[in-house]
Design a protein around this motif. Sequence first.
Motif, PDB file in Angstrom:
ATOM      1  N   ASN A 339       0.997  -1.184   0.038  1.00 24.76           N
ATOM      2  CA  ASN A 339      -0.137  -0.035  -0.151  1.00 24.76           C
ATOM      3  C   ASN A 339       0.973   1.184   0.037  1.00 24.76           C
ATOM      4  OD1 ASN A 339      -2.894   0.886   0.276  1.00 24.76           O
ATOM      5  ND2 ASN A 339      -2.066   2.096   2.029  1.00 24.76           N
ATOM      6  N   ALA A 340       2.017   1.282   0.749  1.00 25.81           N
ATOM      7  CA  ALA A 340       2.982   2.459   0.712  1.00 25.81           C
ATOM      8  C   ALA A 340       3.663   2.790  -0.592  1.00 25.81           C
ATOM      9  CB  ALA A 340       3.872   2.111   1.751  1.00 25.81           C
ATOM     10  N   CYS A 341       3.637   1.550  -1.403  1.00 31.04           N
ATOM     11  CA  CYS A 341       4.258   1.645  -2.606  1.00 31.04           C
ATOM     12  C   CYS A 341       3.249   2.084  -3.485  1.00 31.04           C
ATOM     13  CB  CYS A 341       4.953   0.183  -3.282  1.00 31.04           C
ATOM     14  SG  CYS A 341       6.151  -0.493  -2.310  1.00 31.04           S
ATOM     15  N   LEU A 342       2.112   1.666  -3.607  1.00 34.99           N
ATOM     16  CA  LEU A 342       1.090   2.334  -4.321  1.00 34.99           C
ATOM     17  C   LEU A 342       0.950   3.712  -3.987  1.00 34.99           C
ATOM     18  CD1 LEU A 342      -1.774  -0.545  -4.150  1.00 34.99           C
ATOM     19  CD2 LEU A 342      -0.380   0.018  -5.925  1.00 34.99           C
ATOM     20  N   LEU A 343       1.037   4.087  -2.803  1.00 36.11           N
ATOM     21  CA  LEU A 343       0.745   5.609  -2.636  1.00 36.11           C
ATOM     22  C   LEU A 343       1.736   6.268  -3.510  1.00 36.11           C
ATOM     23  CD1 LEU A 343      -0.448   7.794  -0.741  1.00 36.11           C
ATOM     24  CD2 LEU A 343       1.255   7.338   1.102  1.00 36.11           C
ATOM     25  N   THR A 344       3.247   5.893  -3.276  1.00 32.50           N
ATOM     26  CA  THR A 344       4.112   6.539  -3.975  1.00 32.50           C
ATOM     27  C   THR A 344       3.838   6.599  -5.422  1.00 32.50           C
ATOM     28  OG1 THR A 344       5.636   4.656  -4.415  1.00 32.50           O
ATOM     29  CG2 THR A 344       6.227   6.065  -2.278  1.00 32.50           C
ATOM     30  N   SER A 345       3.272   5.517  -5.992  1.00 32.87           N
ATOM     31  CA  SER A 345       2.694   5.472  -7.316  1.00 32.87           C
ATOM     32  C   SER A 345       1.694   6.653  -7.866  1.00 32.87           C
ATOM     33  CB  SER A 345       2.079   4.002  -7.564  1.00 32.87           C
ATOM     34  OG  SER A 345       2.017   3.827  -8.997  1.00 32.87           O
ATOM     35  N   ALA A 346       0.740   6.714  -6.681  1.00 35.43           N
ATOM     36  CA  ALA A 346      -0.167   7.671  -6.937  1.00 35.43           C
ATOM     37  C   ALA A 346       0.501   8.913  -6.985  1.00 35.43           C
ATOM     38  CB  ALA A 346      -1.377   7.666  -6.042  1.00 35.43           C
ATOM     39  N   TRP A 347       1.630   9.259  -6.050  1.00 36.83           N
ATOM     40  CA  TRP A 347       2.357  10.563  -6.025  1.00 36.83           C
ATOM     41  C   TRP A 347       2.746  10.702  -7.235  1.00 36.83           C
ATOM     42  CZ3 TRP A 347       4.825   9.957  -0.465  1.00 36.83           C
ATOM     43  CH2 TRP A 347       3.965  10.489   0.336  1.00 36.83           C
ATOM     44  N   SER A 348       3.512   9.552  -7.798  1.00 30.50           N
ATOM     45  CA  SER A 348       4.280   9.800  -9.212  1.00 30.50           C
ATOM     46  C   SER A 348       3.433  10.036 -10.185  1.00 30.50           C
ATOM     47  CB  SER A 348       5.022   8.355  -9.419  1.00 30.50           C
ATOM     48  OG  SER A 348       5.346   8.229 -10.770  1.00 30.50           O
ATOM     49  N   ALA A 349       2.125   9.582 -10.183  1.00 28.28           N
ATOM     50  CA  ALA A 349       1.027   9.880 -11.286  1.00 28.28           C
ATOM     51  C   ALA A 349       0.692  11.114 -11.261  1.00 28.28           C
ATOM     52  CB  ALA A 349       0.051   8.738 -11.185  1.00 28.28           C
ATOM     53  N   ALA A 350       0.192  11.722  -9.981  1.00 33.92           N
ATOM     54  CA  ALA A 350      -0.078  13.012  -9.717  1.00 33.92           C
ATOM     55  C   ALA A 350       0.956  13.997 -10.417  1.00 33.92           C
ATOM     56  CB  ALA A 350      -0.279  13.354  -8.373  1.00 33.92           C
TER      57      ALA A 350
END
Length: 548
Positions: A339-350
């Motif tokens: 989930n933490a990795c997915l959060l960084t993925s969302a930050w990256s996407a944004a």
Amino acid sequence: MENEYEKDHQHVEEPYINGSKEANNYTDDMEGGLEMPERTLQRQLKNRHIAMISIGGVIGTGLFLGTANSLKNGGPLGLLLGYAIMGSIVFAVMNCLGEMISFLPVPGGHIKLAERLVDPALGFAMGWNYWYNWVIVLPAELSAAAVLIGYWTNGSINNAVWITLCLIVVVTINMFGARAYGEAEFWFASIKILTIVGLIILGIIIAAGGGPSHVATGVQYWKNPGPFVQYEGIPGALGQFLGFFSVLINAAFSYIGTEIVAIAAGEAANPRKNIPKAIKKVYIRICLFYILGTFIIGLLVSSADPRLGSSAGAGTAASSPFVIAIEDAGIPVLPSIINACLLTSAWSAASSDLYTSSRALFGLSVSGSAPKIFRKVNRFGLPYLALALSVAFSLLAYMAVSKNAWVVFNYFGNMTSICGLITWCGIAITYLRFHSGMTKQNIDRTTLPYRSPLGAFGGWYVLVSLCIILFFSGWEVFLAGHWDTSTFITTYLPIPFAFILYFGYKLVKRTKIIPVQDIDFVTGVREFDDEVDEEPPTTVLGKFFNAL
């Protein structure tokens, strides 16, 4: 030494600044009485930045989360085929784009190429379609990041707090220019790579019975409930095909964003060397991350598992097929790490959304398709007013706090996926004109910095395939009992709207399609000929990322 296309086309070149004739506007220096060039974008992105931006565009949350519904609807073989076939289309898109953008790495990317190689009206339509796509996806990604944080807080803190924190992170990254964005994307993409590679390796171990539960899943889910799913209970081959087709459409949305590297090309150092490097490895990323990843998912989780597509934990790691398999294997802690990795993925996407939307608006302004004010750039090469407008749209993320407002926003957000496919169609059309122009003007494509191995076939393959997908993208609403007016409108409205943009601009500006014999393959080309390559990475981790 002059290239062959320059020998055959001895035009008088107009001065260029950083690869964009339109960016070469002049203003009066009131103090010195001299005409000084207006500031424009700076080439701050290095090879490793471009490589990771390219990888980051390929790996999105669709691979981690979107595959859940795809497995549920299509079964393990339907999942694999859907992502593999769409991967082949993406491979063709990137090869078409790579050949053009390596030759002319101009600010505005494929938007500017459409204007220069086909018709200014196409550049206008593609540009505004593309800007809308990313400026609306941006608040959606911020909201997704807040939902991911809610995995730990269980909703005890208002999502507006997390949206604000995520927005501050994303805006801060982009305020420091292309180099800061490239550096952040390098690390964000590195986390995504390590995550998906780790999950694939772990998946193989679990499938072989190496998990704490020592249950080897093997290929049992391919046998029972079977390789395909009877979509909505529709019997026979038709039900299986519809399940596969639903996966194909979902896969298309997962791949959207791979073309961002074209926008970054306008700020890339050594673009004629670094862009081809990134493009040549696209097939490796598609095969390794998506095709192998979806195959492993089909081994780990049954398509009949009720947790797939469940509303409980939707949008967080809990809905990921990988996490479902990890929980079944009895491995603790890992879901939170994922989930933490997915959060960084969302930050990256944004962060990528904000970068792309601001550069798209800058490109439109440079071409005269948006107000001139948005072409203003500070001394660090940042189009700050274009960035500011895109940031303003990010505030729509706060609509997620209100359920009713978020429903309205989703009507706009649902259209962005279709806008992404329309962009790919525009890239294919542009490439076909590019290829025809090269042939008509007797320019040897082997002299280009990068040559697509698919040639014109790749362009036609993309165009025909995507036209079929776009036409049938809303097919589910036509099933008995599935009609939904809002879904129908949001699915199909972007298509006629793109035509309205194109023909409306043609009507107002009286533009014409550029004859293939008149396409300009000379102006500004020499600027990128004398480039010095960067030193290759020396660390083990650097060599690993460079190989991907």
